[in-house]
Motif scaffolding. Sequence first.
Motif, mmCIF file in Angstrom:
data_model
loop_
_atom_site.group_PDB
_atom_site.id
_atom_site.type_symbol
_atom_site.label_atom_id
_atom_site.label_comp_id
_atom_site.label_asym_id
_atom_site.label_seq_id
_atom_site.Cartn_x
_atom_site.Cartn_y
_atom_site.Cartn_z
ATOM 1 N N TYR A 18 0.851 -1.184 0.000
ATOM 2 C CA TYR A 18 0.000 0.000 0.000
ATOM 3 C C TYR A 18 0.887 1.234 0.000
ATOM 4 C CZ TYR A 18 -3.941 3.011 1.294
ATOM 5 O OH TYR A 18 -4.922 3.973 1.315
ATOM 6 N N GLY A 19 0.658 2.134 -0.960
ATOM 7 C CA GLY A 19 1.475 3.327 -1.075
ATOM 8 C C GLY A 19 2.782 3.106 -1.798
ATOM 9 N N GLY A 20 2.992 1.913 -2.346
ATOM 10 C CA GLY A 20 4.255 1.583 -2.997
ATOM 11 C C GLY A 20 4.273 1.883 -4.480
ATOM 12 N N ILE A 21 5.312 1.383 -5.140
ATOM 13 C CA ILE A 21 5.489 1.522 -6.582
ATOM 14 C C ILE A 21 5.420 0.132 -7.186
ATOM 15 C CG2 ILE A 21 7.044 2.265 -8.435
ATOM 16 C CD1 ILE A 21 8.363 4.102 -6.275
ATOM 17 N N LEU A 22 4.599 -0.042 -8.200
ATOM 18 C CA LEU A 22 4.369 -1.352 -8.786
ATOM 19 C C LEU A 22 4.475 -1.269 -10.301
ATOM 20 C CD1 LEU A 22 3.411 -4.346 -8.243
ATOM 21 C CD2 LEU A 22 1.093 -3.499 -8.747
ATOM 22 N N GLY A 47 -3.483 2.196 -3.296
ATOM 23 C CA GLY A 47 -3.923 3.363 -2.535
ATOM 24 C C GLY A 47 -3.543 4.659 -3.221
ATOM 25 N N PRO A 48 -4.015 5.789 -2.697
ATOM 26 C CA PRO A 48 -3.802 7.086 -3.362
ATOM 27 C C PRO A 48 -2.341 7.521 -3.419
ATOM 28 C CG PRO A 48 -4.785 7.385 -1.191
ATOM 29 C CD PRO A 48 -4.837 5.919 -1.478
ATOM 30 N N ASP A 49 -1.508 6.994 -2.542
ATOM 31 C CA ASP A 49 -0.087 7.358 -2.547
ATOM 32 C C ASP A 49 0.758 6.388 -3.359
ATOM 33 O OD1 ASP A 49 -0.508 9.582 -0.893
ATOM 34 O OD2 ASP A 49 -0.380 8.351 0.911
ATOM 35 N N GLY A 50 0.140 5.377 -3.954
ATOM 36 C CA GLY A 50 0.879 4.404 -4.751
ATOM 37 C C GLY A 50 1.023 4.849 -6.196
ATOM 38 N N THR A 51 2.010 4.292 -6.874
ATOM 39 C CA THR A 51 2.265 4.617 -8.278
ATOM 40 C C THR A 51 2.289 3.333 -9.094
ATOM 41 O OG1 THR A 51 3.531 6.596 -7.688
ATOM 42 C CG2 THR A 51 3.887 5.683 -9.894
ATOM 43 N N LEU A 52 1.506 3.314 -10.148
ATOM 44 C CA LEU A 52 1.382 2.159 -11.026
ATOM 45 C C LEU A 52 2.136 2.437 -12.321
ATOM 46 C CD1 LEU A 52 0.058 -0.593 -11.750
ATOM 47 C CD2 LEU A 52 -1.962 0.702 -12.494
ATOM 48 N N VAL A 53 3.039 1.524 -12.698
ATOM 49 C CA VAL A 53 3.907 1.693 -13.859
ATOM 50 C C VAL A 53 3.709 0.515 -14.813
ATOM 51 C CG1 VAL A 53 6.286 2.039 -14.659
ATOM 52 C CG2 VAL A 53 5.612 2.806 -12.358
ATOM 53 N N VAL A 154 16.257 1.694 -7.767
ATOM 54 C CA VAL A 154 16.647 2.480 -6.586
ATOM 55 C C VAL A 154 15.483 2.601 -5.613
ATOM 56 C CG1 VAL A 154 17.340 4.789 -5.811
ATOM 57 C CG2 VAL A 154 18.474 3.749 -7.778
ATOM 58 N N ALA A 155 14.275 2.783 -6.146
ATOM 59 C CA ALA A 155 13.075 2.903 -5.313
ATOM 60 C C ALA A 155 12.599 1.559 -4.777
ATOM 61 C CB ALA A 155 11.961 3.557 -6.117
ATOM 62 N N ASP A 156 13.238 0.475 -5.202
ATOM 63 C CA ASP A 156 12.849 -0.893 -4.858
ATOM 64 C C ASP A 156 11.370 -1.136 -5.141
ATOM 65 O OD1 ASP A 156 13.294 -3.501 -4.141
ATOM 66 O OD2 ASP A 156 13.091 -3.167 -1.986
ATOM 67 N N ALA A 157 10.983 -0.781 -6.377
ATOM 68 C CA ALA A 157 9.620 -1.053 -6.815
ATOM 69 C C ALA A 157 9.341 -2.550 -6.773
ATOM 70 C CB ALA A 157 9.429 -0.539 -8.232
ATOM 71 N N GLN A 158 8.085 -2.886 -6.682
ATOM 72 C CA GLN A 158 7.664 -4.274 -6.851
ATOM 73 C C GLN A 158 7.315 -4.516 -8.316
ATOM 74 O OE1 GLN A 158 4.498 -4.190 -3.744
ATOM 75 N NE2 GLN A 158 5.559 -5.981 -2.931
ATOM 76 N N LEU A 235 4.786 -11.937 -7.772
ATOM 77 C CA LEU A 235 5.117 -10.611 -7.261
ATOM 78 C C LEU A 235 6.482 -10.693 -6.594
ATOM 79 C CD1 LEU A 235 3.985 -7.658 -6.586
ATOM 80 C CD2 LEU A 235 3.513 -8.627 -4.311
ATOM 81 N N PHE A 236 7.329 -9.689 -6.847
ATOM 82 C CA PHE A 236 8.649 -9.697 -6.221
ATOM 83 C C PHE A 236 9.207 -8.282 -6.178
ATOM 84 C CE2 PHE A 236 8.784 -11.001 -10.651
ATOM 85 C CZ PHE A 236 9.671 -10.114 -11.236
ATOM 86 N N GLY A 237 10.136 -8.068 -5.280
ATOM 87 C CA GLY A 237 10.841 -6.803 -5.194
ATOM 88 C C GLY A 237 11.890 -6.719 -6.288
ATOM 89 N N MET A 238 11.954 -5.575 -6.976
ATOM 90 C CA MET A 238 12.868 -5.470 -8.091
ATOM 91 C C MET A 238 14.325 -5.552 -7.662
ATOM 92 S SD MET A 238 13.345 -2.429 -10.916
ATOM 93 C CE MET A 238 11.755 -2.699 -11.688
#
Length: 257
Positions: A18-22, A47-53, A154-158, A235-238
């Motif tokens: 929640y609130g992460g980068i995916l 969530g509203p603070d998350g970023t979808l890529v 660097v942001a350790d996106a998922q 799903l995994f951490g980059m």
Amino acid sequence: MTDITRLRHALRELGIQYGGILMVHSSLRGTGLTPAAMSDALRDVLGPDGTLVVPAFTPENSDTSAAHHRLTQGMTEQEKSEFRAAMPPFEADATPCPTMGALAEHIRTTPGAVRSAHPQTSFAAIGPRAAELLADHDPHCHLGERSPMARLYVADAQVLLFRVGFESCSAFHLAEYRTTPPPPTRTYRCVVDRKGHWISYEDAVLDDSDFAELGRRLPRALLSEREIAGRGVFLFGMRDTVNAVGVEMSGYRQGMP
């Protein structure tokens, strides 16, 4: 899989932050999901603070890519020349990404979405960190240190592989850039700004032929997985995964067991 509530629950169970980068690679075929429904579910879980890529690649905007060769297969040299002359230039706010799937195209066209500027390997994103992550994509660097992929690392996106295999995992290319010795380079060409205006640049020879095998070799502790609509979802951490793949790739591509 048409129950959106169950889909959201499944995505949360996988561990999307929640609130992460995916970053998402996906196939919706056979799920009953529309791209809008999938996007809404992902954005709700983030969530509203998350970023979808999503990757919004345009390999067809080239005369040096496999996609271009498929498009021109069977044409005469004259027909190929005419086809090349008529190719539209890449425009970040308008050029579709048909080979990347329905979800990627939906995100790209969502009001408020941001897209990076590379004419062949752009990304699209929506969320509060979209502009920061996708800024200054060097047009001479597909997926290396001067691309959004490095910022996502660097942001350790998922990374979410939704019903697609590791052969589709573009994050593995960052590990490829970082191997020692580095990968060979070749010339790429694509059309930008206006019809007939081509640029050429040197960049790494990208090779995804062993990505499925590299994914199979990943320590399972790095992955969260389940089945949705008859196919695997991962799903995994980059950061940890790219690091692990980099070590494996260096040995695997040199013929080590």
